[in-house]
Design a protein around this motif. Structure first.
Motif, short mmCIF file in Angstrom:
data_model
loop_
_atom_site.label_atom_id
_atom_site.label_comp_id
_atom_site.label_asym_id
_atom_site.label_seq_id
_atom_site.Cartn_x
_atom_site.Cartn_y
_atom_site.Cartn_z
N THR A 84 -30.38 -2.03 102.99
CA THR A 84 -31.77 -2.33 102.65
C THR A 84 -32.69 -2.07 103.84
N ALA A 85 -32.23 -2.42 105.04
CA ALA A 85 -33.02 -2.17 106.25
C ALA A 85 -33.19 -0.67 106.50
N ILE A 86 -32.14 0.10 106.28
CA ILE A 86 -32.25 1.56 106.43
C ILE A 86 -33.29 2.11 105.47
N LYS A 87 -33.22 1.68 104.22
CA LYS A 87 -34.17 2.16 103.20
C LYS A 87 -35.60 1.82 103.57
N GLU A 88 -35.82 0.59 104.03
CA GLU A 88 -37.18 0.18 104.39
C GLU A 88 -37.67 0.88 105.64
N ALA A 89 -36.81 1.01 106.64
CA ALA A 89 -37.22 1.61 107.91
C ALA A 89 -37.53 3.09 107.78
N VAL A 90 -36.80 3.80 106.93
CA VAL A 90 -37.01 5.25 106.80
C VAL A 90 -38.31 5.56 106.06
N VAL B 299 -24.24 12.72 104.74
CA VAL B 299 -25.25 11.81 104.20
C VAL B 299 -26.37 12.63 103.57
N ASP B 300 -26.85 12.16 102.44
CA ASP B 300 -28.07 12.69 101.82
C ASP B 300 -28.94 11.50 101.45
N LEU B 301 -30.11 11.40 102.06
CA LEU B 301 -31.04 10.31 101.78
C LEU B 301 -31.87 10.66 100.54
N SER B 302 -31.18 10.84 99.45
CA SER B 302 -31.76 11.38 98.22
C SER B 302 -32.47 10.33 97.38
N GLY B 303 -32.20 9.06 97.65
CA GLY B 303 -32.67 8.00 96.77
C GLY B 303 -31.70 7.70 95.66
N ARG B 304 -30.64 8.52 95.55
CA ARG B 304 -29.61 8.33 94.53
C ARG B 304 -28.34 7.83 95.20
N PRO B 305 -27.94 6.61 94.89
CA PRO B 305 -26.75 6.06 95.55
C PRO B 305 -25.46 6.65 94.99
#
Length: 196
Positions: free
Chosen positions: A78-84, A109-115
């Motif tokens: 959750t912290a990664i998502k908020e910080a990015v 890693v792909d910060l795609s928004g899709r887990p």
């Protein structure tokens, strides 16, 4: 540049956790999860990703390490998502093939928004120190879903469980660090959809 930090707290009947993450740090950490080996893994993640991380967990370790490790993964994800943030200008993708003595681990890693988690690893022993080896998968699963990232981890080979586990955490750190870096050629989000 806007600071990319987040502080997340999560309190349940099983755990009380507070995590502060700085994606643009220098590798400093203050860790107290109540699980020594897990703290060692998080320290490797912090140092090799060049993040700053404070993590405190008061969990039901008298039961076992499961809730503390899984819930820390949820909070860190959750912290990664908020910080990015909105992901404008970042590379989005990152990968690392990391050796540690006889072990070799691949992470992408792909910060795609899709887990999504793809996890291919086996350990010889049930635990490393006071951390159950099966909890590595639970931790990375929790991070991938809380952060909304596509995460692949594959142990190519290795004999020593400590080396394998440590290489996994360090490879994840290097891949994530690459994915969150800004690229001056990317002026919006790196997606044909226009959003991530």
């Amino acid at each position: 540049m806007e600071k990319r930090t987040a502080t997340i707290e999560r309190n349940t009947k099983e755990t009380k956790i507070k995590v502060t993450l700085d994606l643009d740090g220098s590798g400093k950490s203050s860790l107290n999860t109540g699980i020594g080996f897990f703290d060692h893994m998080l320290d490797g993640f912090t140092r090799h990703g060049l993040f700053d991380l404070d993590a405190v967990c008061d969990g039901d370790t008298e039961v076992d390490c499961h809730h503390s490790i899984e819930d820390t993964g949820i909070v860190l994800g959750t912290a990664i998502k908020e910080a990015v943030g909105d992901k404008k200008g970042i590379r989005r993708y990152g990968s690392c093939m990391l050796p540690m003595d006889e072990a070799l681990v691949l992470c992408a890693v792909d910060l795609s928004g899709r887990p999504y988690l793809v996890y291919d690893a086996e350990f010889k022993a049930p635990s490393c120190g006071d951390m159950d080896t099966q909890m590595a998968r639970e931790f990375f699963y929790a991070i991938s879903y809380a952060a909304g990232m596509n995460l692949h981890i594959k142990v190519l080979y290795g004999e020593n469980d400590h080396h394998i586990m440590e290489a996994m955490f360090k490879a994840f750190a290097k891949a994530l660090d690459q994915a969150v870096q800004y690229d001056p050629r990317i002026t919006d989000v790196l997606s044909t959809k226009g959003s991530l």
